[in-house]
Design an enzyme around this catalytic site. Structure first.
Site, short mmCIF file in Angstrom:
data_model
loop_
_atom_site.label_atom_id
_atom_site.label_comp_id
_atom_site.label_asym_id
_atom_site.label_seq_id
_atom_site.Cartn_x
_atom_site.Cartn_y
_atom_site.Cartn_z
N TRP A 32 0.84 -1.20 0.00
CA TRP A 32 0.00 0.00 0.00
C TRP A 32 0.87 1.25 0.00
O TRP A 32 0.53 2.26 -0.62
CB TRP A 32 -0.91 0.00 1.23
CG TRP A 32 -1.73 1.25 1.38
CD1 TRP A 32 -2.98 1.49 0.87
CD2 TRP A 32 -1.36 2.44 2.08
NE1 TRP A 32 -3.40 2.75 1.21
CE2 TRP A 32 -2.42 3.36 1.97
CE3 TRP A 32 -0.23 2.82 2.82
CZ2 TRP A 32 -2.40 4.62 2.54
CZ3 TRP A 32 -0.20 4.09 3.39
CH2 TRP A 32 -1.28 4.96 3.25
N HIS A 33 2.01 1.18 0.71
CA HIS A 33 2.85 2.36 0.84
C HIS A 33 3.46 2.77 -0.48
O HIS A 33 3.43 3.94 -0.85
CB HIS A 33 3.95 2.12 1.88
CG HIS A 33 3.46 2.14 3.28
ND1 HIS A 33 2.95 1.04 3.92
CD2 HIS A 33 3.38 3.16 4.18
CE1 HIS A 33 2.59 1.36 5.14
NE2 HIS A 33 2.83 2.64 5.33
N GLU A 34 4.08 1.82 -1.17
CA GLU A 34 4.76 2.19 -2.41
C GLU A 34 5.00 0.94 -3.24
O GLU A 34 5.15 -0.16 -2.70
CB GLU A 34 6.09 2.89 -2.12
CG GLU A 34 6.65 3.66 -3.29
CD GLU A 34 7.79 4.58 -2.89
OE1 GLU A 34 8.27 5.32 -3.76
OE2 GLU A 34 8.22 4.55 -1.72
N PHE A 73 2.78 8.70 -0.88
CA PHE A 73 1.97 7.49 -0.93
C PHE A 73 0.51 7.79 -1.29
O PHE A 73 -0.28 6.87 -1.41
CB PHE A 73 2.02 6.75 0.42
CG PHE A 73 3.42 6.49 0.89
CD1 PHE A 73 4.37 6.01 0.00
CD2 PHE A 73 3.79 6.75 2.18
CE1 PHE A 73 5.67 5.77 0.42
CE2 PHE A 73 5.09 6.52 2.62
CZ PHE A 73 6.02 6.03 1.74
#
Length: 454
Positions: free
Chosen positions: A298-300, A454
């Site tokens: 989800w972050h990157e 993000f």
């Protein structure tokens, strides 16, 4: 009228940050608004399920296209080339919209809750659009759930106590960001630029400061967003509950980025846990690993975030096997208010394990994370850490120490600058003056919020 004004303000705020992607936000909002009504009006369970599946695929599709498509193309190209197969695959120039990770999760949770019957599909387009684009939260959260729209249905009135508390929380957020995070970034960035030449002790100090920087940066943003919400009459979801006082990794994730953790728990982990329920503890471990992999991704879209997520998933395994995964214990303190030795040891261990993961998170690639970790071990670990400017660090470390002392004292409060138990106005205003003075005196060079990427 309040909601119309708030929606216009939110679109202006988002458009000022990235006007090119404002049409995407508006179109996505309109599509999911219509899907919510269609799901609510579905005549059969099958039609309901099909429409819900379409909505989830669209929401995930937005993320995959704008955030992950290049990553997948590059990864497959590298895989084929490592097998000796030539490829002519080229990546696209896809601009990732600001806040897409946050507002797509709001859209998905809305249609899921309508499908489950826990939320009535709204016909108020203005309220729905305001929920999706609410300006304090759209760029970096917190991620509110559809029940936030209940607050939009009520007229907001001036509430002195709530506004004062909101201003205090904004002040605390500014202190975290401008004093702790931005000043810590100065040291961390300098060390990471030339990490191979520095001693192991210096790299350890940089890793610790990055953990504090990341926390102060994101928690500071969240406190400011929640405080601004209070000024406008809203209760925004909590995002941090003093995570560095956690005594194990499960408790850490119940305190860190709470709105994301709870979202993924409800919509990913719980369904997976039900799916794997016949597999016993192995099923729980598998569900956790998938869950944390999604948290990492989800972050990157890069391999460091994949490893970061899997690393945290593996940290859950001993807790699951020992049966302490869901156990919640209250911190034990001495008569002086300090943590007892056992809890202190567990807090230090948890902080150490989390700090190792943040080295992975901070690195540009897996090779750099590995090289940094090896440099900690192989470079001289028993020398005095390198300091850029010795005179600068006395006030910085003093403020960081004060920061954690204040958080420890107020660890049961909603936020660390909750002064509701202090009756003296002189003391309160004295605290405000000191904090504002420290922000002006020690406020570092302005740094972009880390989670904006993000």
């Amino acid at each position: 009228v309040q909601n119309v004004f708030l929606l216009i303000a939110s679109y202006f705020f988002y458009g000022y940050a990235d006007w090119r992607m404002l049409p995407l936000l508006i179109i996505a909002t309109a599509v999911f608004y219509g899907l919510g009504i269609a799901i609510g009006n579905a005549k059969t369970e099958k039609a309901d399920s099909i429409l819900s599946a379409i909505a989830i695929v669209l929401g995930v599709g937005l993320l995959v296209y704008f955030k992950y498509l290049n990553f997948f193309i590059e990864s497959f190209a590298q895989l084929f080339e490592s097998m000796g197969l030539k490829t002519n695959i080229h990546t696209f120039r896809i601009v990732m919209p600001l806040g897409i990770s946050f507002y797509t999760f709001r859209l998905i949770s809305y249609v899921v809750e309508v499908h489950r019957g826990t939320t009535e599909p709204t016909k108020d387009l203005v309220s729905f659009a305001t929920y999706v684009s609410f300006f304090p939260c759209i760029l970096s959260g917190p991620i509110d759930r559809p029940d936030f729209m209940n607050q939009l249905q009520r007229k907001r009135v001036f509430d002195y106590d709530k506004i004062v508390d909101g201003l205090r929380q904004i002040l605390w957020g500014m202190f975290q960001k401008m004093v702790s995070a931005d000043n810590g970034a100065r040291y961390v960035d300098d060390i990471w630029t030339n990490y191979t030449i520095h001693s192991g002790s210096t790299l350890i100090l940089a890793a610790i400061l990055y953990s504090i920087q990341l926390y102060a940066d994101f928690s500071g943003y969240s406190d400011m967003a929640i405080g601004i919400g209070k000024l406008l009459g809203f209760k925004i979801a909590d995002n941090f509950k003093y995570p560095f006082f956690a005594t194990n990794v499960a408790e850490f994730w119940r305190r860190w980025h709470i709105s994301l953790t709870s979202w993924v728990t409800d919509y990913v982990f719980m369904p997976l846990n039900m799916m794997f329920r016949n597999m016993g503890k192995f099923g729980v471990i598998l569900a956790i690993l998938i869950n944390m992999l999604i948290v990492g991704m989800w972050h990157e879209a890069n391999w460091t975030c994949v490893v970061y997520g899997l690393y945290h998933g593996l940290l859950f395994v001993p807790l699951i096997l020992s049966g302490s995964f869901n156990r919640r214990t209250k911190l034990q303190t001495t008569r002086f208010g300090l943590p007892k030795i056992g809890d202190l040891g567990r807090m230090v261990l948890t902080f150490t394990l989390v700090t190792i993961s943040f080295v992975i998170f901070r690195a540009e690639n897996i090779h750099q994370a590995w090289e940094y970790s090896c440099s900690v071990v192989w470079n001289n670990m028993f020398t005095v850490p390198y300091l850029i400017n010795r005179n600068f660090y006395v006030p910085l470390f003093s403020c960081i120490a004060a920061f954690f002392i204040v958080e420890w004292i107020h660890k049961e409060k909603e936020h660390a600058l909750d002064l509701s138990e202090i009756n003296s106005q002189i003391v309160k205003y004295g605290i405000y003056v000191v904090m504002i003075g420290l922000i002006f005196w020690l406020g570092g060079h302005a740094e972009t919020f880390i989670y904006f990427q993000f």
